[in-house]
Motif scaffolding. Structure first.
Motif, short mmCIF file in Angstrom:
data_model
loop_
_atom_site.label_atom_id
_atom_site.label_comp_id
_atom_site.label_asym_id
_atom_site.label_seq_id
_atom_site.Cartn_x
_atom_site.Cartn_y
_atom_site.Cartn_z
N GLY A 268 0.81 -1.21 0.00
CA GLY A 268 0.00 0.00 0.00
C GLY A 268 0.84 1.26 0.00
N SER A 270 0.88 5.64 1.46
CA SER A 270 0.85 6.37 2.71
C SER A 270 0.01 7.61 2.50
N SER A 397 -5.17 -4.53 11.76
CA SER A 397 -5.54 -4.37 10.36
C SER A 397 -5.53 -2.88 10.08
N ILE A 398 -4.81 -2.48 9.03
CA ILE A 398 -4.56 -1.06 8.80
C ILE A 398 -4.95 -0.73 7.37
N GLY A 399 -5.53 0.44 7.16
CA GLY A 399 -5.91 0.87 5.82
C GLY A 399 -4.70 0.94 4.90
N SER A 400 -4.94 0.86 3.60
CA SER A 400 -3.82 0.71 2.66
C SER A 400 -2.93 1.94 2.60
N ARG A 402 -2.44 3.62 5.44
CA ARG A 402 -2.14 3.76 6.88
C ARG A 402 -2.96 4.89 7.51
N GLU A 403 -4.11 5.16 6.89
CA GLU A 403 -4.92 6.30 7.34
C GLU A 403 -5.87 5.92 8.47
N GLN A 404 -6.18 4.66 8.62
CA GLN A 404 -7.07 4.22 9.70
C GLN A 404 -6.67 2.81 10.10
N PHE A 405 -7.15 2.38 11.27
CA PHE A 405 -6.68 1.10 11.81
C PHE A 405 -7.73 0.49 12.71
N HIS A 406 -7.60 -0.81 12.92
CA HIS A 406 -8.42 -1.55 13.87
C HIS A 406 -7.51 -2.53 14.59
#
Ligand SMILES: [Zn+2]
Lengths: 484, 461
Positions: A268, A270, A397-400, A402-406
């Protein structure tokens, strides 16, 4: 061997290559042991050796690697051929930032070489830990030890000759058990930095026994706890999850190759853009982050990277403002040119390959957060009205970009009116990266700061698994969604 | 190559027997080529020729392994590797069970999955494929990323109890092409999986990319409000979900360890939707199958779910030894998972977009960074990526920013499963960690799940 490599490097230079390097691994050894419920399921050792050759030709890279050292000439030719075809599709010709040609060496600090320790002793250690973990409530118990020892010789066409000897020790204990609904809960202990060296001396039986007792106790507390509420609360992250938060939403987001789009096919990109350097408010004023490859005794400290650039300690985020990135020689040149300003003064010495048969790419070193002034963990809890203390990674688990995460964690302790009230199970939290780091409201002092080791950071195609470190304090973030 | 490997195995086996060792011997040979694209350039062009050798020594209940990257000529080093494993096993600790050393019933050589033409695709051909696949689609701002990975993979093994050896040789290619907008940051992708050279079809890849690029350039972007949506998954997303199920679902060892969402008492019961049928089918060449497992068991289609009824757990030899189960022919590097198609006559993205619909449909072709939130509840989380579309009930299309989905596999493949395409496609699921191991899952072209919540919605690309 070195003489032959030097000759081949010179030969390709004379054929028109702009830059050539070779990484020769005389050996890389690994010893991995894993005990599961008293069964020594894995007793593995491995050894590999070989050479990887990188060639720059007309602005394009070619790479080739082989474990067969009988025909070095063919190996170098293959790398050159690969560069020649790559040169047919170039958009930004590769340029390498200046560096000094060094004759140097590095050895990681190790007192007792784990490869000199008899297998029986390692097995006995695991057996002793397995007995400690074998307690009521525990259904599954594992212990694993992973030792790595390697020698790397780096030679390049600019006259560098660098030799490294690195020894790594990774260890982990884990227990799991089920709650009354049959749902599994786990608690893990992972060995981090202790003392000045890492070798068999890190395997301190007494310390591990304490940790074993703690994770059993905490897992049993989680097993019988109420579920984590769905709520917006302050989250207080202990180093056992703080390191991963830092890793995933600062470290990976600030790899310059990702920022420039070199990982879009897989890992991904950034959310960070080149124009953000020097101005973007990444986090609150309490946040100061550095890439410190000079930190003593960590897998993220390796002396010289695989471009032959010395390890450095660089600021990434200064009092909340983005100022630096994780870089190698190629990417800084491209970034400066694309930005039409000099963002980066040179390589930050973070280009590394996982094995002789992989090409170096930007990797984290030790991505550390400076300790703060908000006191001890107790102080932070006392100053928190409604919160939750979280520790131990279960899922990330992180958005592609790196903008959001769980994140799901192993354990949570609810905080009410400055006091720990109770343990909860199935704790999770999520957020948007920038909003989250800007909600950083407390940073613990030195007493809360720990260096965590990472042995399994994956990146790139073909994939490379890298070892690194994170020095992090306890941190509190306000108004975070939990339990979803 | 084959004769040399088999001869070397034969010689090493004889050496081990003379020394009185009890060992199994395993070669993994790969010839890998990877052309990687980024920013519309070839960012990496690499090849690896690696020979891995693993010797596992047994001594009753004790077991130890030694692995090396080496070359076939160096027989002395290979023998030293065997000696090392034999020495290690002396100091290992007994297991609570006796690991089986299988007697291979016959020499089994399978080269049927190998295509010389695909294995020998050249640098020039890899580049030409990509030039065709994105012809006219790149601009100053729309940049190409991707990989063309192909190679030959050989596995060969025997042991001191077997006079026979097994040999598997496979060719494979995995292609991913991504087009991304440098400034706007949107990304679309298409992929291909090939077992033979004739599977390569750069024109088909181009058509898919062109369709997505057109919509991404013309249709308005949108942040989706949180809430429930009818979601259509593309093959990459479905294959990823099935891959997770392979891990925390019907795997017997994982179930025994409490890391499965399926329970022993659920065998024979309706667990998932009647629309859901999943088989481990080694007759399908697109899955790079093993037709024998490493204990010599002949692998046949093995039903996992039939119309939602759970048919049973799979057991590798070692897990079967440990938990007293019957091995099911699953001592392999990967399974051959085939999910059956349904009834819906929607076989292409154009057809999906053109389909009349009463509700908005969210098309999610790809799930990024899937992880398991809770294995015993089967809960996974991931974000959408690469070419999602919001197909509105009124026939218009919007381009949604990425969203996060956190759900149980029992919800996705259970009561909320609405329909499946009749057409199935292979999706390449190979990772490039460690040794080459080409894998693919066959899944319906589209799969629709009704009423799934999105739990996070980005406000930009
Ligand atoms: Zn990582």
């Amino acid at each position: 061997m070195r003489e032959q490599l030097r000759r081949e490097i010179e030969r390709l230079k004379s054929l028109g290559a702009t830059y050539v390097d070779a990484r020769w691994y005389p050996f890389e050894e690994q010893n991995y042991l894993m005990m599961w419920n008293g069964n020594l399921k894995v007793t593995d050792a491995s050894r590999e050796s070989g050479v990887g050759v990188r060639v720059l030709y007309r602005g394009a890279w070619g790479f080739s690697a082989s474990s067969d050292l009988s025909n070095l000439r063919a190996l170098f030719d293959k790398a050159f051929d690969n560069a020649r075809i790559a040169a047919e599709r170039v958009t930004f010709p590769v340029r390498l930032a200046e560096k000094d040609a060094l004759q140097a060496s590095f050895e990681s600090p190790c007192r007792i070489d784990p490869f000199e320790v008899p297998l029986e002793e390692k097995v006995a250690f695991l057996k002793a830990m397995d007995e400690k973990l074998n307690q009521p409530g525990v259904e599954q118990r594992t212990g694993d030890l992973n030792f790595i020892r390697k020698q790397i010789v780096f030679l390049d066409s600019e006259g560098s000759e660098i030799e490294k000897r690195i020894t790594e020790v990774f260890a982990r204990l884990r227990v799991s058990g089920r709650d009354e609904d049959g749902v599994s809960h786990v608690r893990t202990f992972t060995l981090g930095r202790r003392g000045e060296t890492r070798g068999w001396e890190s395997m301190d039986m007494e310390y591990f026994a304490e940790q074993a007792e703690r994770i059993v106790r905490e897992m049993n507390q989680v097993r019988t706890a109420e579920p984590c509420p769905k709520d917006d609360r302050a989250v207080i992250l202990l180093p056992g999850i703080m390191y991963l938060q830092t890793h995933e939403t600062i470290g990976h987001a600030l790899e310059l190759d990702r920022i420039l789009g070199y990982e879009l096919a897989y890992a991904g990109g950034s959310f960070v853009r080149l124009e953000d350097f020097g101005t973007l408010r990444y986090g609150s004023e309490k946040l100061t982050v550095r890439a410190d490859a000079t930190l003593p005794n960590s897998p993220g400290s390796f002396g010289y990277d695989d471009d032959g650039v010395p390890a450095q300690n660089n600021l990434l985020i200064d009092k909340g403002i983005l100022v630096g990135a994780i870089t190698g020689r190629q990417m800084v040149e491209e970034a400066n040119a694309r930005a039409r300003r000099r963002i980066f003064e040179g390589s930050s010495g973070a280009n590394r390959a996982t094995a002789f048969y992989r090409v170096p790419i930007e990797r984290m070193t030790n991505i550390n957060i400076d300790p703060g002034t908000d006191g001890t963990l107790d102080d932070i809890v006392r100053n928190t009205e409604r919160g939750i203390v979280l520790d131990g990674e279960r899922s990330w688990s992180i958005g592609s970009n790196r903008e959001q995460f769980h994140f799901a964690v192993e354990i949570g302790w609810l905080v009410e009116d400055g006091q720990i009230s109770r343990v909860v199970k199935n704790a999770t939290y999520k957020g948007d990266t920038l909003k989250f780091w800007n909600s950083l409201s407390a940073v613990g002092d030195e007493s809360t700061w720990e260096v965590k080791f990472v042995d399994n950071c994956g990146k790139g195609q073909p994939n490379q698994v890298m070892q690194l470190g994170h020095g992090v304090p306890v941190c509190r973030f306000d108004n975070v969604r939990i339990g979803e | 190559m084959k004769d040399r490997i088999l001869q070397t195995l034969h010689d090493l086996r004889r050496y081990a027997r003379e020394k009185g060792y009890e060992v199994s011997l395993f070669f993994h040979v790969e010839d890998s080529y990877l052309m990687r694209f980024a920013n519309s350039a070839i960012s990496l062009n690499t090849n690896e020729h690696l020979i891995r050798f693993e010797a596992t020594a047994y001594d009753g209940r004790k077991r130890a392994s030694y692995e090396m990257i080496t070359n076939l000529d160096d027989v002395e080093a290979l023998k030293t590797g065997i000696d090392t494993a034999a020495e290690m096993v002396e100091h290992a600790m007994p297991l609570t069970y006796e690991p089986t050393i299988p007697v291979l019933p016959e020499t089994f050589i399978d080269e049927s999955n190998w295509d010389a033409e695909l294995a020998s695709v050249s640098n020039e051909e890899r580049l030409a494929y990509f030039n065709t696949a994105v012809k006219g689609l790149e601009t100053e701002e729309i940049r190409l990323s991707g990989i063309f990975s192909n190679g030959t993979n050989v596995l060969a093994h025997t042991n001191t109890r077997s006079e026979h050896a097994q040999y598997f040789q496979t060719s494979d290619a995995q292609i991913t092409a991504v087009l991304s907008h440098e400034r706007l940051k949107w990304e679309v992708s298409a992929g291909q999986s090939a077992q033979r050279k004739t599977d390569l079809d750069p024109q088909a890849l181009r058509a898919e990319l062109a369709f997505l690029v057109k919509h991404y350039r013309e249709d308005p972007p949108q942040q989706l409000p949180l809430g429930n949506y009818d979601i259509v998954f593309g093959p990459a997303a479905t294959a990823d979900l099935v891959r997770i199920m392979n891990w925390i679902g019907f795997n017997g060892g994982m179930m025994k360890r409490g890391y499965s969402f399926l329970k022993e008492e659920e065998v024979g019961r309706q667990v998932l939707s009647p629309l859901f049928t999943l088989t481990d089918d080694p007759t399908r060449r697109e899955t790079f199958p093993f037709r024998r497992d490493f204990t010599g068991i002949e692998r046949k289609p093995f039903p996992l779910f039939e119309r939602g009824v759970f048919k049973g757990f799979i057991w590798s030899q070692d897990e079967a030894d440990e938990f007293g189960a019957q091995p099911t022919g699953h001592t392999v590097m990967h399974n051959s998972l085939v999910m059956a198609g349904g009834e819906m006559a929607v076989d292409s993205l154009e057809e999906l977009v053109a389909q009349r619909r009463e509700n908005d449909l969210l098309y999610v072709p790809f799930l990024h960074y899937m992880n398991i939130v809770n294995p015993s509840q089967g809960v996974v989380t991931a974000s959408s990526r690469f070419g999602a579309l919001l197909l509105k009930a009124d026939g218009s299309i919007a381009i949604p920013y990425n969203v996060r989905l956190t759900h149980s596999l029992k919800t996705i493949f259970g009561e909320n499963l609405a329909w499946l395409s009749r057409k199935t496609v292979p999706h390449n699921t190979s990772s490039s960690y460690g040794a080459r191991n080409p894998t693919a899952v066959i899944v319906p072209r589209f799969l629709c799940v009704n009423d799934l919540a999105i739990s996070h919605s980005n406000d930009s690309f």
